[in-house]
Write a protein that holds these residues in place. Structure first.
Motif, mmCIF file in Angstrom:
data_model
loop_
_atom_site.group_PDB
_atom_site.id
_atom_site.type_symbol
_atom_site.label_atom_id
_atom_site.label_comp_id
_atom_site.label_asym_id
_atom_site.label_seq_id
_atom_site.Cartn_x
_atom_site.Cartn_y
_atom_site.Cartn_z
ATOM 1 N N GLY A 220 0.825 -1.194 0.000
ATOM 2 C CA GLY A 220 0.000 0.000 0.000
ATOM 3 C C GLY A 220 0.864 1.249 0.000
ATOM 4 N N ALA A 221 0.241 2.350 -0.262
ATOM 5 C CA ALA A 221 0.967 3.620 -0.236
ATOM 6 C C ALA A 221 1.331 3.955 1.205
ATOM 7 N N THR A 222 2.568 4.405 1.397
ATOM 8 C CA THR A 222 2.995 4.762 2.750
ATOM 9 C C THR A 222 2.769 6.251 2.957
ATOM 10 N N GLY A 223 2.394 6.590 4.148
ATOM 11 C CA GLY A 223 2.158 7.991 4.486
ATOM 12 C C GLY A 223 2.138 8.162 5.982
ATOM 13 N N THR A 224 2.249 9.381 6.419
ATOM 14 C CA THR A 224 2.230 9.632 7.864
ATOM 15 C C THR A 224 0.996 10.452 8.196
ATOM 16 N N VAL A 225 0.494 10.209 9.365
ATOM 17 C CA VAL A 225 -0.648 10.959 9.855
ATOM 18 C C VAL A 225 -0.229 11.655 11.124
ATOM 19 N N GLU A 226 -0.427 12.942 11.185
ATOM 20 C CA GLU A 226 -0.056 13.712 12.370
ATOM 21 C C GLU A 226 -1.334 14.157 13.059
ATOM 22 N N LEU A 227 -1.460 13.721 14.286
ATOM 23 C CA LEU A 227 -2.629 14.117 15.069
ATOM 24 C C LEU A 227 -2.301 15.400 15.813
ATOM 25 N N VAL A 228 -3.069 16.416 15.566
ATOM 26 C CA VAL A 228 -2.846 17.714 16.198
ATOM 27 C C VAL A 228 -4.020 17.958 17.121
ATOM 28 N N GLY A 229 -3.723 18.223 18.344
ATOM 29 C CA GLY A 229 -4.780 18.472 19.300
ATOM 30 C C GLY A 229 -4.280 19.427 20.398
#
Length: 72
Positions: free
Chosen positions: A61-70
């Motif tokens: 699958g495509a690799t990617g990063t998710v940044e949770l901002v809170g």
């Protein structure tokens, strides 16, 4: 029945010979279609595999990063 028409036909619907002839034409057309498809598939599988890894593109699958901002 007379000498010019030894097989009298009342004119109601197709004759059995016509149905057999039509069925043969359909069957031969279908078989010709299968031969053409088989040749096309065989020709597409002739070439070598250009992928050096030996496998296809599936499974990765495509690799990617998710940044949770809170609020911190």
């Amino acid at each position: 029945m007379d000498a010019t028409n030894p097989q009298p036909h009342s004119g109601e619907g197709p004759r059995p010979q016509d149905l057999k002839r039509g069925g043969r034409k359909i069957l031969l057309a279908f078989l010709a279609f299968l031969v053409v498809v088989a040749v096309i598939v065989a020709l597409t599988n002739i070439g070598g595999d250009d992928d050096p890894s030996g496998g296809g593109e599936q499974g990765m699958g495509a690799t990617g990063t998710v940044e949770l901002v809170g609020p911190s």
